[in-house]
Design an enzyme around this catalytic site. Sequence first.
Site, PDB file in Angstrom:
ATOM      1  N   PHE A   9      -8.890   3.472   6.486  1.00  0.00           N
ATOM      2  CA  PHE A   9      -8.283   2.236   6.985  1.00  0.00           C
ATOM      3  C   PHE A   9      -9.377   1.190   7.200  1.00  0.00           C
ATOM      4  CE2 PHE A   9      -6.162  -0.462  10.198  1.00  0.00           C
ATOM      5  CZ  PHE A   9      -5.041  -0.784   9.450  1.00  0.00           C
ATOM      6  N   ASP A  21     -10.120  10.601  12.440  1.00  0.00           N
ATOM      7  CA  ASP A  21      -9.146   9.581  12.819  1.00  0.00           C
ATOM      8  C   ASP A  21      -7.758  10.165  12.571  1.00  0.00           C
ATOM      9  OD1 ASP A  21      -7.347   7.436  12.980  1.00  0.00           O
ATOM     10  OD2 ASP A  21      -8.819   5.995  12.252  1.00  0.00           O
ATOM     11  N   ARG A  43       5.852   1.872   1.065  1.00  0.00           N
ATOM     12  CA  ARG A  43       5.518   3.007   1.926  1.00  0.00           C
ATOM     13  C   ARG A  43       6.691   3.354   2.842  1.00  0.00           C
ATOM     14  NH1 ARG A  43       0.685   2.919   6.379  1.00  0.00           N
ATOM     15  NH2 ARG A  43       2.170   1.521   7.368  1.00  0.00           N
ATOM     16  N   TYR A  54       1.223   4.447  19.135  1.00  0.00           N
ATOM     17  CA  TYR A  54       2.389   3.606  18.855  1.00  0.00           C
ATOM     18  C   TYR A  54       3.080   3.951  17.538  1.00  0.00           C
ATOM     19  CZ  TYR A  54      -1.217   0.996  16.278  1.00  0.00           C
ATOM     20  OH  TYR A  54      -2.268   0.642  15.466  1.00  0.00           O
ATOM     21  N   LYS A  55       2.528   4.866  16.774  1.00  0.00           N
ATOM     22  CA  LYS A  55       3.156   5.264  15.517  1.00  0.00           C
ATOM     23  C   LYS A  55       4.103   6.438  15.778  1.00  0.00           C
ATOM     24  CE  LYS A  55      -0.967   3.849  12.854  1.00  0.00           C
ATOM     25  NZ  LYS A  55      -0.479   2.611  12.257  1.00  0.00           N
TER      26      LYS A  55
END
Length: 402
Positions: free
Chosen positions: A118, A189, A361, A214-215
């Site tokens: 990322f 990560d 996605r 938050y995912k």
Amino acid sequence: MTTSPDALFAWTKEQFHLPLGLIYLDGNSLGPLPKATPERVQRMMTDEWGEHLITGWNACGWMGMPSELGDRVGRLIGAERGHTVIGDTLSIKVFQALAAAVSMNPGRKVILSDTGNFPSDLYMAEGLIELLGDEYELRLAEPHRLAEEITEEVAVLLVTEVDYRTGRRHDVAALTERAHEMGALAIWDLAHSAGALPVDVAGGGADFAVGCTYKYLNAGPGAPAFIYVAPRHADHAEPALSGWLGHDTPFAFERSYRPASGIERMRVGTPPVLQMAALDAALDVWDRIDMKTLRRRSLELTGLMIEEVETHCPGLKLATPRENDKRGSQVSFRFEHGYAAMQALIDQGVIGDFRAPDIMRFGITPLYIGEDEIREAVEILARILRGAIWDQPKYQRRKRVT
């Protein structure tokens, strides 16, 4: 009495607010609202903040929440108790872990990551290197070549277990073993792993691990991140960001910094209590979840998504690995007009997202997604593609968030 997987996931689906008529396939970006969260946050505001004011830090236990919630998240990532803490943003936690790891390997000057990582992780590495000096280097390998690029020059391996675009899953335990053989440290990560699949930071030998809530953990937009530090490093890892609440005795108000013991030294700023109340409510669902059961259902659903799209949407090219052990809990497809097609899909009640340059996605989250939603979503997508519905000006305009 043992609960069957079907009964379990029927129960979990009832724990979330999902707008009527909408299929939500973007929990890998932002999880939906748990129904218990508004009451929990309201109680924090009225009964705790409202009634206790500043005394709430003691009376309501706010100061201890980062560690208490850290242990609840720690259970989901295979961490030893007392070695995970909540707070700040994921980028800050990446920076902390990187700075600490580099300082623990002073003779080496290379931070190694991969081209699929990322961008924010790589930006943090670049920023750290600017502070450390020109002799340090961020080296990037192609994802499939990462293991062979771990040489004796490498101080730290920074690897995201699941690629945010393609859903490709690294074997982080094997990469960590290789890093340790070569004298490097490993940072995991877990942004697209925590709450998506079984993780074992302790068993896998991670030196540090970071992630967001938050995912898949459904703590809400802007929810705080977490950091894990292995017990062997906990009392001597330098936190780099020497914030007040990482001090050994913050309320002694000493003029110089002394790091707290263990994971507490990785705290930086004031805990975001409102957002932690939301995380507290969201984690209640996870108390009933076995990650192996979740993973089995996730693989069934991602496999179904691949099969349905390849059958009904021949214009899309699979970007996610087919092999079960090589993918996370998302499915991605390449399509030249992917952005516009995704906007049309969202307009018709199926929310996924787009990642440049051409990735459509879809996050597949068994807590609230089942076979019926997968089949209906693909049916709508196929209709959009057959009719070239995406080829309208309103779907071509790029929004700030994709």
